[in-house]
Design a protein around this motif. Structure first.
Motif, PDB file in Angstrom:
ATOM      1  N   ASP A  13     -17.738 -21.733 -23.956  1.00 30.12           N
ATOM      2  CA  ASP A  13     -16.696 -21.918 -22.945  1.00 30.12           C
ATOM      3  C   ASP A  13     -15.449 -22.449 -23.643  1.00 30.12           C
ATOM      4  O   ASP A  13     -15.206 -23.665 -23.686  1.00 30.12           O
ATOM      5  CB  ASP A  13     -17.176 -22.893 -21.870  1.00 30.12           C
ATOM      6  N   VAL A  14     -14.654 -21.542 -24.211  1.00 31.75           N
ATOM      7  CA  VAL A  14     -13.508 -21.918 -25.036  1.00 31.75           C
ATOM      8  C   VAL A  14     -12.199 -21.678 -24.282  1.00 31.75           C
ATOM      9  O   VAL A  14     -11.986 -20.602 -23.713  1.00 31.75           O
ATOM     10  CB  VAL A  14     -13.494 -21.116 -26.349  1.00 31.75           C
ATOM     11  N   VAL A  15     -11.327 -22.674 -24.297  1.00 33.77           N
ATOM     12  CA  VAL A  15     -10.001 -22.533 -23.697  1.00 33.77           C
ATOM     13  C   VAL A  15      -9.123 -21.725 -24.647  1.00 33.77           C
ATOM     14  O   VAL A  15      -9.113 -21.971 -25.856  1.00 33.77           O
ATOM     15  CB  VAL A  15      -9.365 -23.909 -23.456  1.00 33.77           C
ATOM     16  N   THR A  16      -8.393 -20.748 -24.133  1.00 33.83           N
ATOM     17  CA  THR A  16      -7.473 -19.944 -24.935  1.00 33.83           C
ATOM     18  C   THR A  16      -6.094 -19.928 -24.290  1.00 33.83           C
ATOM     19  O   THR A  16      -5.945 -20.282 -23.115  1.00 33.83           O
ATOM     20  CB  THR A  16      -7.978 -18.494 -25.084  1.00 33.83           C
ATOM     21  N   VAL A  17      -5.107 -19.511 -25.061  1.00 35.84           N
ATOM     22  CA  VAL A  17      -3.746 -19.383 -24.535  1.00 35.84           C
ATOM     23  C   VAL A  17      -3.156 -18.052 -24.992  1.00 35.84           C
ATOM     24  O   VAL A  17      -3.542 -17.532 -26.044  1.00 35.84           O
ATOM     25  CB  VAL A  17      -2.827 -20.533 -25.017  1.00 35.84           C
ATOM     26  N   PRO A  18      -2.220 -17.480 -24.227  1.00 37.24           N
ATOM     27  CA  PRO A  18      -1.522 -16.267 -24.661  1.00 37.24           C
ATOM     28  C   PRO A  18      -0.446 -16.613 -25.689  1.00 37.24           C
ATOM     29  O   PRO A  18      -0.018 -17.770 -25.782  1.00 37.24           O
ATOM     30  CB  PRO A  18      -0.913 -15.730 -23.362  1.00 37.24           C
ATOM     31  N   PRO A  19       0.014 -15.628 -26.459  1.00 40.20           N
ATOM     32  CA  PRO A  19       1.003 -15.894 -27.518  1.00 40.20           C
ATOM     33  C   PRO A  19       2.296 -16.537 -27.039  1.00 40.20           C
ATOM     34  O   PRO A  19       2.923 -17.302 -27.771  1.00 40.20           O
ATOM     35  CB  PRO A  19       1.268 -14.490 -28.094  1.00 40.20           C
ATOM     36  N   ALA A  20       2.714 -16.241 -25.815  1.00 40.85           N
ATOM     37  CA  ALA A  20       4.012 -16.735 -25.333  1.00 40.85           C
ATOM     38  C   ALA A  20       3.951 -18.155 -24.763  1.00 40.85           C
ATOM     39  O   ALA A  20       4.960 -18.667 -24.268  1.00 40.85           O
ATOM     40  CB  ALA A  20       4.562 -15.782 -24.274  1.00 40.85           C
ATOM     41  N   THR A  21       2.812 -18.815 -24.832  1.00 41.15           N
ATOM     42  CA  THR A  21       2.684 -20.167 -24.283  1.00 41.15           C
ATOM     43  C   THR A  21       3.630 -21.133 -25.000  1.00 41.15           C
ATOM     44  O   THR A  21       3.640 -21.198 -26.231  1.00 41.15           O
ATOM     45  CB  THR A  21       1.245 -20.681 -24.437  1.00 41.15           C
ATOM     46  N   VAL A  41      -4.886 -15.617 -27.801  1.00 40.62           N
ATOM     47  CA  VAL A  41      -5.477 -14.310 -27.501  1.00 40.62           C
ATOM     48  C   VAL A  41      -4.438 -13.411 -26.843  1.00 40.62           C
ATOM     49  O   VAL A  41      -3.741 -13.832 -25.913  1.00 40.62           O
ATOM     50  CB  VAL A  41      -6.700 -14.476 -26.564  1.00 40.62           C
ATOM     51  N   ASP A  42      -4.330 -12.157 -27.333  1.00 40.99           N
ATOM     52  CA  ASP A  42      -3.341 -11.240 -26.762  1.00 40.99           C
ATOM     53  C   ASP A  42      -3.865 -10.581 -25.489  1.00 40.99           C
ATOM     54  O   ASP A  42      -4.993 -10.853 -25.043  1.00 40.99           O
ATOM     55  CB  ASP A  42      -2.924 -10.190 -27.796  1.00 40.99           C
ATOM     56  N   LYS A  43      -3.069  -9.693 -24.917  1.00 45.46           N
ATOM     57  CA  LYS A  43      -3.424  -9.063 -23.639  1.00 45.46           C
ATOM     58  C   LYS A  43      -4.700  -8.235 -23.724  1.00 45.46           C
ATOM     59  O   LYS A  43      -5.407  -8.067 -22.736  1.00 45.46           O
ATOM     60  CB  LYS A  43      -2.270  -8.179 -23.155  1.00 45.46           C
ATOM     61  N   GLY A  44      -4.994  -7.714 -24.922  1.00 41.35           N
ATOM     62  CA  GLY A  44      -6.190  -6.907 -25.093  1.00 41.35           C
ATOM     63  C   GLY A  44      -7.443  -7.711 -25.359  1.00 41.35           C
ATOM     64  O   GLY A  44      -8.518  -7.146 -25.574  1.00 41.35           O
ATOM     65  N   GLY A  45      -7.318  -9.050 -25.366  1.00 37.79           N
ATOM     66  CA  GLY A  45      -8.466  -9.906 -25.595  1.00 37.79           C
ATOM     67  C   GLY A  45      -8.755 -10.171 -27.065  1.00 37.79           C
ATOM     68  O   GLY A  45      -9.787 -10.767 -27.398  1.00 37.79           O
ATOM     69  N   ASP A 130     -16.037  -7.829 -33.143  1.00 32.35           N
ATOM     70  CA  ASP A 130     -15.020  -6.792 -32.963  1.00 32.35           C
ATOM     71  C   ASP A 130     -13.667  -7.388 -32.595  1.00 32.35           C
ATOM     72  O   ASP A 130     -12.922  -6.831 -31.766  1.00 32.35           O
ATOM     73  CB  ASP A 130     -15.451  -5.780 -31.886  1.00 32.35           C
ATOM     74  N   GLY A 131     -13.352  -8.536 -33.202  1.00 29.59           N
ATOM     75  CA  GLY A 131     -12.064  -9.160 -32.969  1.00 29.59           C
ATOM     76  C   GLY A 131     -11.965  -9.984 -31.708  1.00 29.59           C
ATOM     77  O   GLY A 131     -10.951 -10.642 -31.462  1.00 29.59           O
ATOM     78  N   ARG A 132     -13.006  -9.950 -30.897  1.00 31.02           N
ATOM     79  CA  ARG A 132     -12.990 -10.690 -29.635  1.00 31.02           C
ATOM     80  C   ARG A 132     -13.758 -12.005 -29.774  1.00 31.02           C
ATOM     81  O   ARG A 132     -14.791 -12.069 -30.431  1.00 31.02           O
ATOM     82  CB  ARG A 132     -13.589  -9.842 -28.509  1.00 31.02           C
TER      83      ARG A 132
END
Length: 234
Positions: A13-21, A41-45, A130-132
């Motif tokens: 259960d990991v918290v992530t943020v998008p690049p523009a944060t 994490v980007d829009k594609g995960g 696979d990068g995710r």
């Protein structure tokens, strides 16, 4: 015996943020959640980087950076200068994040992960497929691996003779152990050493070696100091 893997150890259960944060939002997130890093994490995960406490401190320290003198700038790499400027003046996660990621797969063992952390001098690794992102393994997770009981595929206890053979096999791999003068007995999972021992350091090392063998419940050292007349035959 099956070693613990990243899937056994990781926090899923990991918290992530998008690049523009915004940087200030990332800093607030780490402070409020009591965590030391957050994957980006980007829009594609796909994981594109990670913002750590060190990245945020670097960003804060950059506010007092002084412009380089013209002489020093002649010997500096423009690319490195631009990279540092972006990471110390950036306003979003994407601009200050670390992109040189250290990651493992779900099947990598605890020993491999510990080796990576020690080699790279890092506090955590990402578990990727696979990068995710599948999870994160931290130093605290590895500490739990040290105290967790080993997994036994057969589900039963090992016999004393199998434990004895495993101890002997481990001894033969170490050049500092003279197995000719050291005898091994096992009863109810307790390993007992008899015979002669050259030094206290060897005794201590042998005890640690036996304790690492699966199924060993304790170690008793009943050896005696090596008699002087035997040294000539060594």
């Amino acid at each position: 015996m099956t070693p613990l893997t990243a899937l056994d150890l990781m926090t899923a259960d990991v918290v992530t943020v998008p690049p523009a944060t915004p940087v200030i939002a990332v800093a607030r997130l780490l402070a409020e959640r009591g965590i030391s890093a957050v994957p980006v994490v980007d829009k594609g995960g796909k994981v594109v980087g990670v913002v750590t406490e060190a990245d945020l401190i670097r960003r804060l320290a950059g506010e007092e950076d002084q412009p380089q003198g013209w002489l020093r700038s002649l010997f500096s790499d423009p690319g490195e200068q631009a990279e540092r400027y972006a990471r110390t003046h950036g306003s979003t996660a994407e601009e200050i994040m670390t992109t040189d990621l250290v990651s493992v797969s779900g099947s990598d063992t605890a020993a491999h992960i510990a080796h990576l952390m020690e080699e790279k001098g890092i506090r955590r690794v990402l578990v990727l497929e696979d990068g995710r992102l599948r999870g994160i393994v931290s130093r605290a997770d590895l500490l739990r691996a040290l105290v967790a009981p080993p997994k036994n595929e057969a589900g039963g206890e090992l016999s004393d003779e199998r434990i004895r053979q495993a101890v002997l096999a481990a001894m033969r791999k170490q050049p500092w152990i003279d197995s000719f003068y050291t005898l091994v007995e096992v009863k109810d999972g307790i390993v007992e050493f008899h015979g002669f021992m050259t030094t206290d350091q060897v005794k201590r090392g042998l005890k640690v070696l036996a304790e690492q063998v699966p199924g060993v419940r304790g170690v008793v050292d009943s050896t005696q100091p090596m008699p002087p007349y035997l040294y000539g035959g060594m």
